[in-house]
Design a protein around this motif. Structure first.
Motif, PDB file in Angstrom:
ATOM      1  N   PRO A  21       0.831  -1.203   0.000  1.00  0.00           N
ATOM      2  CA  PRO A  21       0.000   0.000   0.000  1.00  0.00           C
ATOM      3  C   PRO A  21       0.869   1.259   0.000  1.00  0.00           C
ATOM      4  O   PRO A  21       1.745   1.412   0.838  1.00  0.00           O
ATOM      5  N   GLY A  22       0.658   2.133  -0.973  1.00  0.00           N
ATOM      6  CA  GLY A  22       1.366   3.398  -1.011  1.00  0.00           C
ATOM      7  C   GLY A  22       2.489   3.503  -2.023  1.00  0.00           C
ATOM      8  O   GLY A  22       2.778   4.573  -2.516  1.00  0.00           O
ATOM      9  N   PHE A  23       3.155   2.388  -2.317  1.00  0.00           N
ATOM     10  CA  PHE A  23       4.246   2.463  -3.284  1.00  0.00           C
ATOM     11  C   PHE A  23       4.625   1.073  -3.780  1.00  0.00           C
ATOM     12  O   PHE A  23       4.223   0.061  -3.220  1.00  0.00           O
ATOM     13  N   ASP A  24       5.396   1.060  -4.851  1.00  0.00           N
ATOM     14  CA  ASP A  24       5.976  -0.164  -5.400  1.00  0.00           C
ATOM     15  C   ASP A  24       7.491  -0.019  -5.388  1.00  0.00           C
ATOM     16  O   ASP A  24       8.016   1.100  -5.302  1.00  0.00           O
ATOM     17  N   VAL A  25       8.192  -1.139  -5.493  1.00  0.00           N
ATOM     18  CA  VAL A  25       9.625  -1.106  -5.743  1.00  0.00           C
ATOM     19  C   VAL A  25       9.820  -1.594  -7.173  1.00  0.00           C
ATOM     20  O   VAL A  25       9.426  -2.704  -7.523  1.00  0.00           O
ATOM     21  N   ARG A  26      10.376  -0.729  -8.012  1.00  0.00           N
ATOM     22  CA  ARG A  26      10.554  -1.013  -9.434  1.00  0.00           C
ATOM     23  C   ARG A  26      12.012  -1.345  -9.734  1.00  0.00           C
ATOM     24  O   ARG A  26      12.921  -0.758  -9.163  1.00  0.00           O
ATOM     25  N   ARG A  27      12.202  -2.306 -10.633  1.00  0.00           N
ATOM     26  CA  ARG A  27      13.529  -2.656 -11.124  1.00  0.00           C
ATOM     27  C   ARG A  27      13.602  -2.296 -12.596  1.00  0.00           C
ATOM     28  O   ARG A  27      12.799  -2.751 -13.398  1.00  0.00           O
ATOM     29  N   ASP A  29      16.111  -2.527 -15.885  1.00  0.00           N
ATOM     30  CA  ASP A  29      17.350  -3.005 -16.505  1.00  0.00           C
ATOM     31  C   ASP A  29      17.851  -1.856 -17.358  1.00  0.00           C
ATOM     32  O   ASP A  29      17.094  -1.304 -18.173  1.00  0.00           O
ATOM     33  N   VAL A  30      19.107  -1.476 -17.158  1.00  0.00           N
ATOM     34  CA  VAL A  30      19.643  -0.294 -17.823  1.00  0.00           C
ATOM     35  C   VAL A  30      21.017  -0.578 -18.429  1.00  0.00           C
ATOM     36  O   VAL A  30      21.731  -1.471 -17.990  1.00  0.00           O
ATOM     37  N   THR A  31      21.330   0.226 -19.434  1.00  0.00           N
ATOM     38  CA  THR A  31      22.672   0.260 -19.992  1.00  0.00           C
ATOM     39  C   THR A  31      23.254   1.626 -19.662  1.00  0.00           C
ATOM     40  O   THR A  31      22.674   2.664 -19.995  1.00  0.00           O
ATOM     41  N   LEU A  32      24.389   1.624 -18.981  1.00  0.00           N
ATOM     42  CA  LEU A  32      25.050   2.854 -18.570  1.00  0.00           C
ATOM     43  C   LEU A  32      25.781   3.493 -19.755  1.00  0.00           C
ATOM     44  O   LEU A  32      26.008   2.826 -20.777  1.00  0.00           O
ATOM     45  N   PRO A  33      26.170   4.752 -19.637  1.00  0.00           N
ATOM     46  CA  PRO A  33      26.842   5.428 -20.749  1.00  0.00           C
ATOM     47  C   PRO A  33      28.100   4.711 -21.257  1.00  0.00           C
ATOM     48  O   PRO A  33      28.425   4.805 -22.432  1.00  0.00           O
ATOM     49  N   ASP A  34      28.785   3.971 -20.362  1.00  0.00           N
ATOM     50  CA  ASP A  34      29.999   3.266 -20.796  1.00  0.00           C
ATOM     51  C   ASP A  34      29.704   1.890 -21.407  1.00  0.00           C
ATOM     52  O   ASP A  34      30.609   1.141 -21.717  1.00  0.00           O
ATOM     53  N   GLY A  35      28.382   1.559 -21.552  1.00  0.00           N
ATOM     54  CA  GLY A  35      27.991   0.288 -22.148  1.00  0.00           C
ATOM     55  C   GLY A  35      27.734  -0.834 -21.158  1.00  0.00           C
ATOM     56  O   GLY A  35      27.310  -1.926 -21.545  1.00  0.00           O
ATOM     57  N   THR A  36      27.966  -0.602 -19.873  1.00  0.00           N
ATOM     58  CA  THR A  36      27.733  -1.612 -18.847  1.00  0.00           C
ATOM     59  C   THR A  36      26.236  -1.846 -18.675  1.00  0.00           C
ATOM     60  O   THR A  36      25.461  -0.900 -18.553  1.00  0.00           O
ATOM     61  N   ASP A  37      25.821  -3.121 -18.652  1.00  0.00           N
ATOM     62  CA  ASP A  37      24.431  -3.494 -18.383  1.00  0.00           C
ATOM     63  C   ASP A  37      24.295  -3.826 -16.902  1.00  0.00           C
ATOM     64  O   ASP A  37      25.114  -4.574 -16.338  1.00  0.00           O
ATOM     65  N   THR A  38      23.271  -3.276 -16.264  1.00  0.00           N
ATOM     66  CA  THR A  38      23.041  -3.518 -14.837  1.00  0.00           C
ATOM     67  C   THR A  38      21.561  -3.305 -14.548  1.00  0.00           C
ATOM     68  O   THR A  38      20.763  -3.093 -15.460  1.00  0.00           O
ATOM     69  N   ASP A  39      21.199  -3.369 -13.271  1.00  0.00           N
ATOM     70  CA  ASP A  39      19.824  -3.054 -12.896  1.00  0.00           C
ATOM     71  C   ASP A  39      19.828  -1.971 -11.831  1.00  0.00           C
ATOM     72  O   ASP A  39      20.854  -1.692 -11.215  1.00  0.00           O
ATOM     73  N   TYR A  40      18.665  -1.327 -11.665  1.00  0.00           N
ATOM     74  CA  TYR A  40      18.532  -0.234 -10.711  1.00  0.00           C
ATOM     75  C   TYR A  40      17.143  -0.321 -10.098  1.00  0.00           C
ATOM     76  O   TYR A  40      16.148  -0.370 -10.810  1.00  0.00           O
ATOM     77  N   HIS A  41      17.081  -0.346  -8.760  1.00  0.00           N
ATOM     78  CA  HIS A  41      15.812  -0.405  -8.034  1.00  0.00           C
ATOM     79  C   HIS A  41      15.489   0.960  -7.435  1.00  0.00           C
ATOM     80  O   HIS A  41      16.388   1.667  -6.971  1.00  0.00           O
ATOM     81  N   TYR A  42      14.203   1.304  -7.445  1.00  0.00           N
ATOM     82  CA  TYR A  42      13.764   2.549  -6.832  1.00  0.00           C
ATOM     83  C   TYR A  42      12.310   2.458  -6.415  1.00  0.00           C
ATOM     84  O   TYR A  42      11.565   1.588  -6.869  1.00  0.00           O
ATOM     85  N   VAL A  43      11.911   3.365  -5.532  1.00  0.00           N
ATOM     86  CA  VAL A  43      10.524   3.454  -5.078  1.00  0.00           C
ATOM     87  C   VAL A  43       9.721   4.153  -6.167  1.00  0.00           C
ATOM     88  O   VAL A  43      10.094   5.214  -6.649  1.00  0.00           O
ATOM     89  N   ASP A  44       8.614   3.527  -6.542  1.00  0.00           N
ATOM     90  CA  ASP A  44       7.717   4.031  -7.586  1.00  0.00           C
ATOM     91  C   ASP A  44       6.401   4.389  -6.890  1.00  0.00           C
ATOM     92  O   ASP A  44       5.725   3.509  -6.348  1.00  0.00           O
ATOM     93  N   GLU A  45       6.073   5.680  -6.846  1.00  0.00           N
ATOM     94  CA  GLU A  45       4.853   6.069  -6.140  1.00  0.00           C
ATOM     95  C   GLU A  45       4.124   7.193  -6.855  1.00  0.00           C
ATOM     96  O   GLU A  45       4.690   7.906  -7.677  1.00  0.00           O
ATOM     97  N   SER A  46       2.861   7.332  -6.510  1.00  0.00           N
ATOM     98  CA  SER A  46       2.011   8.363  -7.105  1.00  0.00           C
ATOM     99  C   SER A  46       2.498   9.751  -6.716  1.00  0.00           C
ATOM    100  O   SER A  46       3.108   9.922  -5.658  1.00  0.00           O
ATOM    101  N   PRO A  47       2.179  10.757  -7.529  1.00  0.00           N
ATOM    102  CA  PRO A  47       2.466  12.134  -7.122  1.00  0.00           C
ATOM    103  C   PRO A  47       1.724  12.443  -5.821  1.00  0.00           C
ATOM    104  O   PRO A  47       0.701  11.827  -5.508  1.00  0.00           O
ATOM    105  N   ALA A  48       2.255  13.389  -5.061  1.00  0.00           N
ATOM    106  CA  ALA A  48       1.661  13.749  -3.777  1.00  0.00           C
ATOM    107  C   ALA A  48       1.494  15.263  -3.678  1.00  0.00           C
ATOM    108  O   ALA A  48       2.151  16.019  -4.392  1.00  0.00           O
ATOM    109  N   VAL A  49       0.604  15.659  -2.781  1.00  0.00           N
ATOM    110  CA  VAL A  49       0.416  17.075  -2.455  1.00  0.00           C
ATOM    111  C   VAL A  49       0.803  17.287  -0.996  1.00  0.00           C
ATOM    112  O   VAL A  49       0.636  16.396  -0.161  1.00  0.00           O
ATOM    113  N   VAL A  50       1.337  18.463  -0.708  1.00  0.00           N
ATOM    114  CA  VAL A  50       1.712  18.871   0.645  1.00  0.00           C
ATOM    115  C   VAL A  50       1.089  20.245   0.853  1.00  0.00           C
ATOM    116  O   VAL A  50       1.191  21.110  -0.018  1.00  0.00           O
TER     117      VAL A  50
END
Length: 194
Positions: A21-27, A29-50
């Motif tokens: 509830p509230g967010f996902d963790v997204r993976r 798969d990326v290729t970096l500028p030097d050609g290296t293939d790797t993965d990157y995880h981050y929190v994926d969530e809806s926009p919010a208001v404050v």
């Protein structure tokens, strides 16, 4: 994003690894500028208001809420996710103010939009200033919200943001932006008592 930038990563695949509830963790798969293939995880969530809400007397309506991640009660501002039924961001800000505090605003003005933690999350927070807030609505808290509502003197709250007494990042950012705009002479950005 500027795909032509020599710092840009190429996303070759993307999937959700974990949902809660509230967010996902997204993976990604990326290729970096030097050609290296790797993965990157981050929190994926809806926009919010404050919401930085002012009473007619110029006090700030604040909330106190348990924050499990830091193991303490946090003093901050009303905030929440933008929902599918929101017709615009100001509507979402009015709803969050009403649901968390029971206050209704005479006016709602956009303050700023930021990406608070874009190294680990795709969060976008839209900050608003609410004026003429009076307690006229019933609160409607989410199942996992335990919130105490209070008011604070604007100058005292700003001082707490400066001296570290106020730790909530969204609240500190809203107060700082508000104060910077007021000091710079932006019209329509001052609390009632200033």
């Amino acid at each position: 994003m500027d795909d032509g930038d020599d710092l840009a990563w190429e996303t070759t695949d993307s999937a959700i690894d974990y949902t809660c509830p509230g967010f996902d963790v997204r993976r990604d798969d990326v290729t970096l500028p030097d050609g290296t293939d790797t993965d990157y995880h981050y929190v994926d969530e809806s926009p919010a208001v404050v919401v930085l809400p002012f009473t007619p007397a110029g006090d700030v309506i604040v909330i106190e809420e348990w924050r499990q991640a830091v193991g303490r009660v946090n003093r901050g501002l009303p905030a929440g996710s933008v929902e599918d039924g929101d017709t615009d961001l100001a509507t979402a800000a009015r709803r969050e103010l009403r649901e968390e505090t029971g206050y209704e605003a005479d006016s709602m003005t956009h303050l700023c939009t930021v990406e608070p933690t874009n190294g680990i999350a795709n969060s976008v927070h839209h900050h608003f200033v609410a004026r003429g807030c009076t307690p006229t609505a019933a609160r409607d808290l989410d199942f996992n919200e335990s919130i105490r509502v209070d008011t604070a003197d604007y100058d005292a709250l700003l001082a707490a943001a400066v001296d570290g007494g106020l730790r909530d990042g969204r609240a500190v950012l809203a107060l700082s932006q508000f104060e910077l705009r007021h000091t710079a002479g932006a019209t329509g950005s001052t609390p009632a008592k200033k």
